[in-house]
Every structure is written in structure tokens, then in C-alpha cells.
Design a protein around this motif. Structure first.
Motif, mmCIF file in Angstrom:
data_model
loop_
_atom_site.group_PDB
_atom_site.id
_atom_site.type_symbol
_atom_site.label_atom_id
_atom_site.label_comp_id
_atom_site.label_asym_id
_atom_site.label_seq_id
_atom_site.Cartn_x
_atom_site.Cartn_y
_atom_site.Cartn_z
ATOM 1 N N PRO A 172 35.735 39.208 33.335
ATOM 2 C CA PRO A 172 34.863 40.276 34.191
ATOM 3 C C PRO A 172 34.710 41.692 34.124
ATOM 4 N N CYS A 173 36.003 42.102 33.419
ATOM 5 C CA CYS A 173 36.358 43.434 33.370
ATOM 6 C C CYS A 173 34.882 43.828 32.333
ATOM 7 N N ASN A 174 34.558 43.520 31.789
ATOM 8 C CA ASN A 174 33.530 43.402 30.614
ATOM 9 C C ASN A 174 32.174 43.660 31.527
ATOM 10 N N HIS A 175 32.037 43.003 32.671
ATOM 11 C CA HIS A 175 30.890 43.141 32.845
ATOM 12 C C HIS A 175 30.487 43.221 34.598
ATOM 13 N N VAL A 176 31.232 44.106 34.935
ATOM 14 C CA VAL A 176 30.894 44.762 36.227
ATOM 15 C C VAL A 176 29.644 46.014 35.790
ATOM 16 N N HIS A 177 29.043 45.566 36.907
ATOM 17 C CA HIS A 177 27.936 46.101 37.532
ATOM 18 C C HIS A 177 27.571 45.858 39.129
ATOM 19 N N LEU A 178 26.896 47.222 39.606
ATOM 20 C CA LEU A 178 26.286 47.088 40.896
ATOM 21 C C LEU A 178 26.232 46.013 41.519
ATOM 22 N N GLY A 179 26.151 45.107 42.915
ATOM 23 C CA GLY A 179 26.260 44.080 43.298
ATOM 24 C C GLY A 179 27.290 43.295 43.287
ATOM 25 N N ILE A 180 28.161 43.303 42.760
ATOM 26 C CA ILE A 180 29.584 42.720 42.887
ATOM 27 C C ILE A 180 29.672 42.218 43.893
ATOM 28 N N PRO A 181 30.051 41.128 44.415
ATOM 29 C CA PRO A 181 30.330 41.319 46.281
ATOM 30 C C PRO A 181 31.787 42.202 46.487
ATOM 31 N N ILE A 186 38.470 36.896 47.267
ATOM 32 C CA ILE A 186 39.837 37.096 47.257
ATOM 33 C C ILE A 186 40.826 36.147 45.968
ATOM 34 N N LEU A 187 41.767 37.542 45.388
ATOM 35 C CA LEU A 187 42.205 36.950 43.855
ATOM 36 C C LEU A 187 43.023 37.417 44.089
ATOM 37 N N PHE A 188 43.816 36.088 43.618
ATOM 38 C CA PHE A 188 45.535 36.643 43.357
ATOM 39 C C PHE A 188 45.619 36.068 42.067
ATOM 40 N N ASN A 189 46.452 37.435 41.306
ATOM 41 C CA ASN A 189 46.729 37.691 40.769
ATOM 42 C C ASN A 189 46.087 37.103 38.991
ATOM 43 N N PRO A 190 43.702 37.432 39.381
ATOM 44 C CA PRO A 190 43.037 36.761 38.606
ATOM 45 C C PRO A 190 43.173 36.992 37.188
ATOM 46 N N VAL A 191 42.811 36.500 36.461
ATOM 47 C CA VAL A 191 42.399 36.518 34.951
ATOM 48 C C VAL A 191 41.272 37.658 34.943
ATOM 49 N N LEU A 192 41.006 38.618 34.725
ATOM 50 C CA LEU A 192 39.830 39.480 35.052
ATOM 51 C C LEU A 192 39.813 40.049 33.380
ATOM 52 N N ASP A 193 40.563 39.620 31.890
ATOM 53 C CA ASP A 193 39.972 40.225 31.287
ATOM 54 C C ASP A 193 41.117 38.967 29.672
ATOM 55 N N THR A 194 39.654 38.663 29.266
ATOM 56 C CA THR A 194 40.015 37.524 28.529
ATOM 57 C C THR A 194 39.715 37.878 27.176
ATOM 58 N N THR A 195 40.047 39.025 26.459
ATOM 59 C CA THR A 195 40.440 39.472 25.324
ATOM 60 C C THR A 195 41.840 39.851 25.349
ATOM 61 N N GLU A 196 42.281 40.290 23.876
ATOM 62 C CA GLU A 196 43.431 40.140 23.757
ATOM 63 C C GLU A 196 44.225 41.256 24.295
ATOM 64 N N LYS A 197 43.686 42.144 25.642
ATOM 65 C CA LYS A 197 44.346 43.125 26.736
ATOM 66 C C LYS A 197 44.644 42.201 27.694
ATOM 67 N N GLY A 198 44.549 41.215 27.868
ATOM 68 C CA GLY A 198 44.475 40.648 28.811
ATOM 69 C C GLY A 198 45.536 39.104 29.097
ATOM 70 N N TYR A 199 44.607 38.307 28.781
ATOM 71 C CA TYR A 199 44.450 36.738 28.684
ATOM 72 C C TYR A 199 43.940 35.432 27.921
ATOM 73 N N GLY A 200 43.721 34.657 28.174
ATOM 74 C CA GLY A 200 42.827 33.872 27.574
ATOM 75 C C GLY A 200 42.429 33.790 26.257
ATOM 76 N N VAL A 201 42.271 34.637 25.099
ATOM 77 C CA VAL A 201 41.288 35.110 24.022
ATOM 78 C C VAL A 201 41.285 33.742 22.895
ATOM 79 N N LYS A 202 43.019 33.448 22.718
ATOM 80 C CA LYS A 202 43.003 31.973 21.846
ATOM 81 C C LYS A 202 42.460 30.644 22.546
ATOM 82 N N LYS A 203 42.396 30.692 23.569
ATOM 83 C CA LYS A 203 41.029 29.575 24.903
ATOM 84 C C LYS A 203 39.755 29.470 24.617
#
Length: 283
Positions: A199-208, A171-188
């Protein structure tokens, strides 16, 4: 009319304060779950009423937000108490952050995985069902919660990898899901590692199964990131439900305990929808 609206808002805030005064948001116990070179990490635990170790209850662990740099466990005390009142063992966990430990988001992810693994390893002592474990969090805390279910690797050296660090639901509340320049955190995370824990770059079958709450006017973590993640999740056959809050900015989900000038209207909505989601999963 304007004065009436202000008066009614003040009444709502006062009522919320009175209600909160009757509920203890202090944890029932605190344990150390991990020792690192930068210091010990603790879990604040909220127990159900008439708690017994033999209960075999479901368990949820929350991770606070703060850009992997700041924040504190009390951000999710109100949610934790709400869950404990519903029969869950609820935990708000520390993890390494830059302001206190001089660490990066990568260590934060490792700590979240350690927290999930520690809960499972101590399930009998905690009185919880290791197969009914939910990872949750907000913003950067939502990111590391998501990483427990999405990102492979980043396990702490020496831990028993036979014990899974993947939760049964998220259960995720306004989560950071893309750490590239398209989202948040690339500088970090750094340009050369910008997709490593994105996470957006690693979606695969079997995630909860995943439930996401996100404001459409979020100026910190773009709403588009949540839309894209939900689409990618469902496209590969996973379960992901996105609940949008029109016009809401970042951190909209905080209740009146953590954000003193807030009412609990949105908080109550997110809690209600969380339990509808979990009930559907029989968790």
C-alpha cells in the motif's frame, strides 16, 4: 503496592470475563461467499438487535491477522459483536491462507476484494447499504483490507467488475502497509514482486478515508510504516488518521474474548475512536 496492583489486575480480568459471559460472541449466521479450487470461503455474520432485512444498515467486514499464513475469524468476533450492537451488520470473513490453502498473499488480497464485492452484490438480501461499507482487519488482515481501497487489479476472474470492491472507509489495526524490506512480508511476496501489493507504494488520490491504530513498539510491523502511509495519504489529499499507542507491541488491540489474559481497556478505546471516526464520515 505491587501486590495491590496484581490484585486489581486480577479483578479487572475477572470482571471482563463476567461481562463477556453475558454477551454472545457466536455469529448469528454463516454463509459461503466464494468457492475456490482450494475450498469454500465463509463469512460469519453478526446482526443488530431487532434486525430486519429492510434496515439498510451500514456494514463492516473484518479480516483476521496471521501473516497470510494462519489465523481465524474469531479474532474479530468481539469487535463484530460490538459493531452489531451499534446497529451495523458486522462480518468476520475467511480468506485463503498458506497453512490451510497453500496460497500466497496475492490470493488473500483477491479474496478480500471478492468479499467486499459479494457484500455489495447481496446488499438487499443482507439488509445493508452498499454505500456504507467499511473494510477492517489486523496485521495481514489489515493489509488485505487496505488493499481493497488502495491496490488496483487482483480481481477474481469471472466476477462482475461493475460492482466495486473498494470500501467507503477503512479501519486498520497494526496493518502491513509496506511489503518491502522496510516493512513486513518481502519473503512471502517475493523480491521481484515486493511492491505489487504494498500500500505505501500505491498511494493515490481517491483512497477511502482511513483510520489506523498502531503500537509505537511494534516489532513485527514497524510503526514507521503507518506514519509514512498516513503522511502519504494526507499529502495527496486523502483522509487518514493515525492513532498511536505508546509502547504497545503487535496485536495490542485484541480484546479479552480473543486474548484471554487481556483486559478490554485498549479494545474500548479503539472502538470509541472507530465510532467517532465513522460518525464524522456519516457512516
Amino acid at each position: 503496592m505491587k501486590n495491590i496492583k496484581i490484585f486489581l489486575t486480577l479483578i479487572m480480568i475477572v470482571c471482563a470475563c463476567i461481562a463477556n459471559a453475558q454477551v454472545s460472541f457466536e455469529p448469528d449466521s454463516i454463509v459461503t461467499y466464494k468457492s475456490t479450487a482450494q475450498g469454500d470461503l465463509k463469512m460469519t455474520i453478526f446482526k443488530p438487535k431487532k434486525y430486519k432485512v429492510s434496515d439498510d444498515s451500514p456494514v463492516i467486514v473484518f479480516f483476521f491477522g496471521g501473516g497470510w499464513s494462519g489465523g481465524s475469524t474469531d479474532q474479530f468476533y468481539q469487535q463484530a459483536r460490538y459493531f452489531s450492537d451499534k446497529g451495523y451488520l458486522a462480518i468476520s470473513a475467511e480468506y485463503r491462507i498458506f497453512s490451510k490453502h497453500k496460497t500466497s498473499p496475492f490470493e488473500s488480497v483477491t479474496d478480500a476484494k471478492s468479499a467486499v464485492r459479494w457484500i455489495r452484490a447481496h446488499a438487499s438480501e443482507l439488509g445493508v447499504n452498499p454505500n456504507k461499507l467499511i473494510a477492517s482487519g489486523g496485521s495481514a488482515g489489515g493489509h488485505i483490507a487496505a488493499c481493497t481501497g488502495v491496490i488496483e487489479g487482483y480481481d477474481e476472474e469471472g466476477e462482475d467488475l461493475k460492482i466495486s470492491s473498494v470500501p467507503n472507509a477503512m479501519i486498520l489495526f497494526n496493518p502491513v502497509l509496506d511489503t518491502t524490506e522496510k516493512g513486513y512480508g518481502v519473503k512471502k511476496v517475493g523480491e521481484d514482486r515486493k511492491t505489487d501489493i504494498s500500500p505505501c507504494n500505491h498511494v493515490h488520490l481517491g483512497i477511502p478515508p482511513t483510520l489506523i491504530f498502531h503500537g509505537t513498539a511494534d516489532k513485527t510491523v514497524p510503526f514507521e510504516n503507518a506514519e509514512r502511509f498516513a503522511f502519504l495519504m494526507n499529502e495527496v489529499g486523502n483522509t487518514c488518521e493515525l492513532v498511536s499507542f505508546e509502547g504497545e507491541d503487535h496485536g495490542f488491540f485484541n480484546g479479552s474474548f480473543f486474548r484471554k489474559n487481556s483486559t478490554d481497556e485498549v479494545f474500548n478505546i479503539t472502538m470509541k475512536k472507530s465510532f467517532e471516526f465513522l460518525n464524522g464520515l456519516h457512516l
